[in-house]
Design an enzyme around this catalytic site. Structure first.
Site, PDB file in Angstrom:
ATOM      1  N   THR A 230       9.633  -3.446  -6.708  1.00  0.00           N
ATOM      2  CA  THR A 230      10.254  -4.747  -6.996  1.00  0.00           C
ATOM      3  C   THR A 230       9.234  -5.642  -7.699  1.00  0.00           C
ATOM      4  OG1 THR A 230       9.588  -5.537  -4.819  1.00  0.00           O
ATOM      5  CG2 THR A 230      11.858  -4.746  -5.024  1.00  0.00           C
ATOM      6  N   SER A 231       8.167  -5.026  -8.231  1.00  0.00           N
ATOM      7  CA  SER A 231       7.075  -5.851  -8.766  1.00  0.00           C
ATOM      8  C   SER A 231       7.144  -5.976 -10.293  1.00  0.00           C
ATOM      9  CB  SER A 231       5.741  -5.297  -8.284  1.00  0.00           C
ATOM     10  OG  SER A 231       4.799  -6.318  -8.287  1.00  0.00           O
ATOM     11  N   ARG A 232       6.674  -4.963 -11.007  1.00  0.00           N
ATOM     12  CA  ARG A 232       6.802  -4.940 -12.467  1.00  0.00           C
ATOM     13  C   ARG A 232       7.009  -3.497 -12.899  1.00  0.00           C
ATOM     14  NH1 ARG A 232       7.877  -9.443 -12.193  1.00  0.00           N
ATOM     15  NH2 ARG A 232       6.929 -11.273 -13.149  1.00  0.00           N
ATOM     16  N   ASP A 256      13.799  -2.447  -8.986  1.00  0.00           N
ATOM     17  CA  ASP A 256      14.402  -3.711  -9.434  1.00  0.00           C
ATOM     18  C   ASP A 256      13.807  -4.102 -10.783  1.00  0.00           C
ATOM     19  OD1 ASP A 256      16.024  -6.083  -8.970  1.00  0.00           O
ATOM     20  OD2 ASP A 256      14.115  -7.160  -8.800  1.00  0.00           O
ATOM     21  N   GLU A 261      12.568  -2.939 -19.523  1.00  0.00           N
ATOM     22  CA  GLU A 261      13.726  -3.716 -19.070  1.00  0.00           C
ATOM     23  C   GLU A 261      14.118  -4.841 -20.023  1.00  0.00           C
ATOM     24  OE1 GLU A 261      12.134  -5.190 -15.248  1.00  0.00           O
ATOM     25  OE2 GLU A 261      12.323  -7.200 -16.068  1.00  0.00           O
ATOM     26  N   HIS A 293      16.370  -6.657 -11.945  1.00  0.00           N
ATOM     27  CA  HIS A 293      15.433  -7.762 -11.693  1.00  0.00           C
ATOM     28  C   HIS A 293      16.117  -8.922 -10.964  1.00  0.00           C
ATOM     29  CE1 HIS A 293      11.239  -8.964 -13.236  1.00  0.00           C
ATOM     30  NE2 HIS A 293      11.540  -9.726 -12.192  1.00  0.00           N
TER      31      HIS A 293
HETATM   32  P1  NAI Z   1       0.191 -12.347  -4.971  1.00  0.00           P
HETATM   33  O1  NAI Z   1      -0.757 -12.750  -6.039  1.00  0.00           O
HETATM   34  O2  NAI Z   1       0.379 -13.221  -3.776  1.00  0.00           O
HETATM   35  O3  NAI Z   1      -0.209 -10.891  -4.411  1.00  0.00           O
HETATM   36  C1  NAI Z   1      -0.609  -9.839  -5.237  1.00  0.00           C
HETATM   37  C2  NAI Z   1      -1.531  -8.954  -4.403  1.00  0.00           C
HETATM   38  O4  NAI Z   1      -1.850  -7.819  -5.197  1.00  0.00           O
HETATM   39  C3  NAI Z   1      -2.856  -9.644  -4.043  1.00  0.00           C
HETATM   40  O5  NAI Z   1      -3.113  -9.489  -2.659  1.00  0.00           O
HETATM   41  C4  NAI Z   1      -3.880  -8.914  -4.893  1.00  0.00           C
HETATM   42  O6  NAI Z   1      -5.160  -8.830  -4.288  1.00  0.00           O
HETATM   43  C5  NAI Z   1      -3.223  -7.548  -5.010  1.00  0.00           C
HETATM   44  N1  NAI Z   1      -3.776  -6.757  -6.098  1.00  0.00           N
HETATM   45  C6  NAI Z   1      -4.279  -7.187  -7.291  1.00  0.00           C
HETATM   46  N2  NAI Z   1      -4.733  -6.146  -7.994  1.00  0.00           N
HETATM   47  C7  NAI Z   1      -4.510  -5.051  -7.243  1.00  0.00           C
HETATM   48  C8  NAI Z   1      -4.787  -3.662  -7.423  1.00  0.00           C
HETATM   49  N3  NAI Z   1      -5.424  -3.206  -8.520  1.00  0.00           N
HETATM   50  N4  NAI Z   1      -4.418  -2.806  -6.451  1.00  0.00           N
HETATM   51  C9  NAI Z   1      -3.821  -3.252  -5.311  1.00  0.00           C
HETATM   52  N5  NAI Z   1      -3.561  -4.550  -5.074  1.00  0.00           N
HETATM   53  C10 NAI Z   1      -3.900  -5.432  -6.019  1.00  0.00           C
HETATM   54  O7  NAI Z   1       1.578 -12.071  -5.712  1.00  0.00           O
HETATM   55  P2  NAI Z   1       3.032 -12.010  -5.067  1.00  0.00           P
HETATM   56  O8  NAI Z   1       3.648 -13.364  -5.075  1.00  0.00           O
HETATM   57  O9  NAI Z   1       2.967 -11.264  -3.801  1.00  0.00           O
HETATM   58  O10 NAI Z   1       3.829 -11.174  -6.173  1.00  0.00           O
HETATM   59  C11 NAI Z   1       3.513  -9.829  -6.450  1.00  0.00           C
HETATM   60  C12 NAI Z   1       4.234  -9.395  -7.706  1.00  0.00           C
HETATM   61  O11 NAI Z   1       5.644  -9.378  -7.463  1.00  0.00           O
HETATM   62  C13 NAI Z   1       4.095 -10.368  -8.903  1.00  0.00           C
HETATM   63  O12 NAI Z   1       2.905 -10.099  -9.626  1.00  0.00           O
HETATM   64  C14 NAI Z   1       5.322 -10.048  -9.703  1.00  0.00           C
HETATM   65  O13 NAI Z   1       4.983  -9.068 -10.657  1.00  0.00           O
HETATM   66  C15 NAI Z   1       6.320  -9.476  -8.705  1.00  0.00           C
HETATM   67  N6  NAI Z   1       7.519 -10.309  -8.542  1.00  0.00           N
HETATM   68  C16 NAI Z   1       8.747  -9.745  -8.746  1.00  0.00           C
HETATM   69  C17 NAI Z   1       9.905 -10.486  -8.597  1.00  0.00           C
HETATM   70  C18 NAI Z   1      11.270  -9.887  -8.772  1.00  0.00           C
HETATM   71  O14 NAI Z   1      12.277 -10.633  -8.837  1.00  0.00           O
HETATM   72  N7  NAI Z   1      11.425  -8.583  -8.832  1.00  0.00           N
HETATM   73  C19 NAI Z   1       9.830 -11.911  -8.260  1.00  0.00           C
HETATM   74  C20 NAI Z   1       8.490 -12.395  -7.988  1.00  0.00           C
HETATM   75  C21 NAI Z   1       7.381 -11.613  -8.164  1.00  0.00           C
END
Ligand code: NAI
Length: 327
Positions: A230-232, A256, A261, A293
């Site tokens: 659900t991330s990217r 998602d 996309e 998404h």
């Molecule tokens: P956040 O910044 O709070 O958490 C991201 C985590 O990933 C951090 O703990 C960071 O240390 C970790 N990280 C960074 N590089 C890494 C690596 N190489 N290996 C493992 N972990 C690593 O971000 P949040 O708010 O939790 O969002 C995460 C992702 O969710 C966003 O970047 C976005 O791409 C995606 N997202 C998707 C949505 C959707 O509707 N499907 C909506 C909102 C966000």
């Protein structure tokens, strides 16, 4: 202050019109990229979403058009060339956390649907088919859930799925002590791959995480693993996951987000001939569930996105500290 909103859907406009009392918003349905950037001529702010392409070329045009602020109405900012924005003295702000619960709960919805096949059961019963053949699932209770990225969404996902009685293992470049206290075990990435029954991706997309799920990673996983993204989209190498599904190494895939996309999601293509061979192949698997998404898409999140975007624009206009600036 004039604001150009790109990739506008009716619900975006509805929320901005509900909460905005101050600013002059113009809503464009088209996405932002180098070919549409000139529409921003005369606007100080462009407001963009996940699939707008805010690359170097686009930023150059925005700069010439007088744009001073790029206001992302999302958390991820992988689609913005930050270096180019800095060079052109354009600030970038985002909505860092509008509802981690919305995304975490959607990840769980994907897991439960894929596992218990409620989407298929719904259709069957509507057609008078009350058979249970092939609807068998597994207990989530007692399974090992691997989480990659334990930031806001990953942590919320862990706290929520823990209620099912799962063991949680995780990988992140920064460990979260609160999660360790909750019983989460941080492990090297390969060990998370090797041990997880269900793997959920919650890290951002960047040069280190692009295709984190590839042929090599899949080869280390348990046969029949469930992968949830659900991330990217580009966290998964699409060709490799298709091979993993064909070989049955990957037992379930819930996504998602999808690598290509931007040409598909958020649009009604039901009367079009879809040209993307990868999505068509993914759609053909009985054990793949795709949503377009929508993980963020709750009333609470839309309200928060709108209010934070308005706050970001207000802070910029008032020359206040930009607490949600991306540098
Ligand atoms: P956040 O910044 O709070 O958490 C991201 C985590 O990933 C951090 O703990 C960071 O240390 C970790 N990280 C960074 N590089 C890494 C690596 N190489 N290996 C493992 N972990 C690593 O971000 P949040 O708010 O939790 O969002 C995460 C992702 O969710 C966003 O970047 C976005 O791409 C995606 N997202 C998707 C949505 C959707 O509707 N499907 C909506 C909102 C966000």
């Amino acid at each position: 202050m004039k604001i150009a909103v790109f990739s506008t859907k009716s619900y975006d406009q509805e929320y901005f019109e509900k909460y905005n009392t101050e600013y002059d918003f113009s809503f464009f349905e088209t996405s932002l990229d180098a070919s549409t950037a000139s529409l921003a001529n005369g606007f100080q702010v462009v407001c963009v979403f996940v699939n707008d392409t805010v690359d170097k070329e686009t930023i150059e045009i925005l700069s010439e058009s007088g744009v001073e602020l790029i206001a992302l109405r999302c958390a991820g900012y992988n689609n913005v060339n930050l270096e180019a924005a800095t060079q052109h003295n354009i600030k970038v702000v985002r909505v860092p956390a509008y509802s981690p619960e919305a995304v975490a709960e959607h990840a769980i919805a994907l897991i439960l649907t894929l596992n218990r096949k409620t989407h298929k059961a719904y259709n069957r019963v509507r057609e008078g088919n009350f058979s249970l053949k092939n609807l068998i699932g597994f207990n989530i209770h007692g399974k090992k859930v691997g989480v990659i990225g334990t930031g806001q969404i990953g942590a919320t996902f862990i706290q929520t799925i823990k209620g099912f009685g799962c063991d949680i293992i995780a990988f992140d470049i920064h460990e979260n002590q609160e999660l360790i206290d909750l019983g989460v075990q941080y492990l090297p990435l390969e060990d998370v791959f090797a041990q997880a029954d269900i793997l959920s991706l919650h890290c951002p997309l960047n040069q280190h995480t692009k295709h984190i799920i590839n042929k090599e990673a899949i080869s280390k996983m348990k046969k029949g693993v469930m992968i949830i993204n659900t991330s990217r989209g580009a966290l998964i190498n699409t060709a490799d996951i298709i091979d993993g599904l064909i070989s049955e190494k990957v037992g379930y895939l819930g996504i998602d987000v999808y690598e290509q996309e931007e040409n598909l999601f958020f649009q009604d293509l039901s009367e079009s001939i879809i040209q993307d061979e990868y999505i068509l192949r993914l759609m053909s698997f009985p054990n793949v569930l795709i949503t377009s998404h929508q993980a963020y898409f709750t009333k609470e999140a839309m309200r928060e996105i709108t209010l934070t975007t308005l706050e970001n624009i207000n802070a910029f206009q008032q020359h206040l500290e930009l607490k949600n600036e991306v540098k």
